[in-house]
Design an enzyme around this catalytic site. Structure first.
Site, PDB file in Angstrom:
ATOM      1  CE  LYS A 101      -3.991   1.939   2.549  1.00  0.00           C
ATOM      2  NZ  LYS A 101      -4.874   1.810   3.727  1.00  0.00           N
ATOM      3  CB  SER A 144      -8.778   1.232   5.728  1.00  0.00           C
ATOM      4  OG  SER A 144      -9.410   2.486   5.679  1.00  0.00           O
ATOM      5  CB  SER A 199      -8.202   3.917   2.835  1.00  0.00           C
ATOM      6  OG  SER A 199      -7.382   3.201   3.735  1.00  0.00           O
TER       7      SER A 199
END
EC number: 6.3.5.7
Lengths: 495, 95
Positions: free
Chosen positions: A78, A182, A158
């Site tokens: 990420k 998330s 997210s």
């Protein structure tokens, strides 16, 4: 072997160790798949050269009989994790051009365990969002589509890029982070597995901070076993994070017995929300039946302060964000606004932050500023922290009464369409996290896994919540549910 | 509690985010939506409840009072938009 990119971590690891496949082959399979998947907008920074080097080193280690847990396994990281010399923007314009001089502890742990990094993954800006629509890179797109409908769907947020990449087999697994849901919400939206460990299990050092008392990193994978393998490699005490727990990391994979006979599974009555779609209620009931059939004892429990978790979160998280994001001042790293004649340092801050932060981040920083400002600190921030104490106590009471883990839906719906929530007020988007945010507030481990499909053919997930530090037991319970649910559907490749 | 445009402008100033005057009404409206949602917390009886400071009970570790690293000026400045002579450079702050 064909379609090497479709393997999970455990299968790829076993094939590597048997010599059936090399890390270079696995890595190349993923890299070529990524190249053809631009439409998903999952990978936003590509590190093919680094991956090739890491794969060669991994192959040599395997040959020498030195193959740690993740050796040779290609994964995505990420964009929130600082990776040395590789762009790390947290999905924000304000960190454009930022090249960290250091490696986050979690990514370093993964590299030490032999993992291969394919690139950085799309995400909501500073992890603030539930649909990956606040990213400076544009939307990540869910590989899943509704039956008979080409409308692009959100992979959730997210960690939307991570979820899309794993679901589309662009990588074997990915890192995610979870502040209010998330990891678990995108996992549920894409038919993948995501676990947020106990607060303190994974070091936050080098992870761009959103809300420090809530942020935790975790793996996003294709199976529960893979989650166990990868969490073990990510976790561990780190002196560089003062909230990192100095506890031994158990062998999570070895603990996967899937034997839940006699386990007490709590079903919280407050999670039956008004207006919850029937198919979510049915998914939950089916999950309860599966656990019962596997020998667990199902007990009704009450978590009375559930309703106040989201409002408390939307005080605490923005408050911490407003403090954490004060560092983006145009002085030390990232974007600095072009200044006009006569502009001083205040104009530099204000213009830099107005240009560098997107609307959702600006909104949250300002809400956080407001709730911490003189005269409102007690009314909002302290009250929210007291409510947080009560939310945690709800869980402690349930566990004290003998509950081993808690089963809930992961999300209130299947993946929604990109752009569908544009006109809704911010609070409507926040409701996505209604089942997950309690877990962050209480610091507990929670895992989402796919157990069914919606009427439109989209994956739906359930969440299991465990006792603090008992991820091993939680993963084993999830393993039992995974076996019972037998979810094997994959999205049709359209990209 | 309702937020007007003056308060919205003050919050933007405190947060050091430039907001154009014509954007203030919409911003105030959004604040009010979010704060309206947060107001629910007033329903909770929090008498005698300690505000949470740490979600997992722990004692912060002390480290030895020694220099552990340093001398990384080049690395510290590597990402600065404007660095000169070993310093971060900013617009003039003293008249």
């Amino acid at each position: 072997m064909t379609d090497l990119n479709k393997l999970g971590l455990a299968d790829a690891r076993d094939a590597l160790r048997k010599g059936d496949v090399s890390s270079v082959e696995l890595t190349n399979a993923c890299l070529s798949e990524i190249e053809g998947a631009g439409a998903l907008n999952a990978f936003v920074h590509h590190t093919a050269d680094l991956a090739a080097d890491q794969a060669k080193v991994a192959d040599a280690r395997i040959k020498a009989g030195d193959a740690p847990a993740m050796c040779g396994l290609p994964i995505g990281i990420k964009d929130l994790f600082c990776t040395k010399g590789v762009p790390s923007q947290a999905g924000s314009r304000i960190l454009q051009g930022f090249l960290p001089e250091y490696e986050s502890t979690v990514s370093q742990n993964l590299f030490d365990a032999g993992a291969v990094m394919l690139g950085k993954l799309n995400m909501d800006e500073f992890a603030m969002g539930s649909s990956n629509e606040t990213s400076v890179y544009g939307n990540a797109v869910n590989p899943w589509r509704r039956a008979g409908d080409d409308a692009p769907l959100t992979p959730g947020g997210s960690s939307g890029g991570s979820a899309a990449a794993v679901a589309a087999d662009l990588c074997l697994a990915a890192t995610g982070t979870d502040t209010g849901g998330s990891i678990r919400q995108p996992a549920a939206f894409t038919g993948t597995v995501g676990i947020k460990p106990t607060y303190g299990r994974c070091s936050r050092w080098g992870v761009v901070a959103f809300a420090s008392s809530l942020d935790q990193a975790g793996p996003m994978t294709k199976t529960v076993r893979d989650a166990a393998i990868m969490l073990g490699a990510m976790a561990g005490y780190d002196a560089k994070d003062s909230t990192s727990a100095d506890l031994a990391v158990p062998d999570f994979e070895a603990a996967l017995t899937g034997d839940i006979r006699g386990k007490k599974i709590g079903i919280p009555r407050e999670y039956h929300m008004d207006g919850m779609p029937e198919e979510i209620e049915k998914l939950w009931q089916d999950g309860i039946a599966m656990m019962r059939d596997a020998g667990a004892e199902i007990v009704d429990i009450s978590l009375p302060h559930t309703k106040y978790a989201l409002p408390a979160y939307y005080v605490i998280a923005p408050a911490e964000a407003s403090s954490n994001l004060a560092r983006y001042d145009g002085v030390r790293y990232g974007h600095r606004a072009k200044l006009d004649q006569g502009d001083g340092i205040t104009e530099m801050y204000e213009k830099t932050r107005a240009q560098g932060f997107g609307p959702e981040v600006q909104r949250r920083v300002m809400v956080g500023t407001y709730v911490l400002s003189a005269g409102f600190y007690d009314a909002y921030y302290n009250r929210a922290r007291k409510v947080r104490t009560l939310i945690k106590k709800d869980f402690e009471d349930a566990f004290a009464a003998g509950v081993d883990s808690i089963l809930t839906p992961a999300t209130p719906s299947a993946a929604f369409g990109l752009g569908e929530m544009t006109d809704a007020d911010p609070v409507a988007m926040y409701l996505n996290d209604v089942f997950t945010v309690t877990v962050n507030l209480a610091g507990l481990p929670g895992i989402a896994l796919p157990t069914g499909t919606s009427s439109k053919g989209l994956p739906l997930g359930l969440q299991l919540i465990g006792r603090p530090w008992e991820e091993a037991d939680l993963l084993s319970t999830a393993y039992a549910l995974e076996k019972a649910a037998g979810f094997v559907a994959k999205p049709d490749k359209w990209w | 509690m309702s937020i007007d445009e003056t308060t919205a402008a003050r919050v933007a100033k405190l947060a050091r985010i430039k907001v154009e005057p014509d954007a203030l009404p919409a911003l105030a409206l959004e604040f009010n939506t979010i704060l309206g949602f947060i107001e629910q917390l007033n329903e909770v009886d929090v008498d005698g409840v300690e505000p949470m400071t740490s979600v997992t009970p722990q004692v912060l570790k002390r480290r030895d009072d020694v220099v552990r690293d340093g001398g990384q000026q080049a690395k510290v400045l590597a990402n600065a938009p404007d660095a000169r002579e070993g310093f971060f450079a900013v617009p003039k702050v003293v008249e």
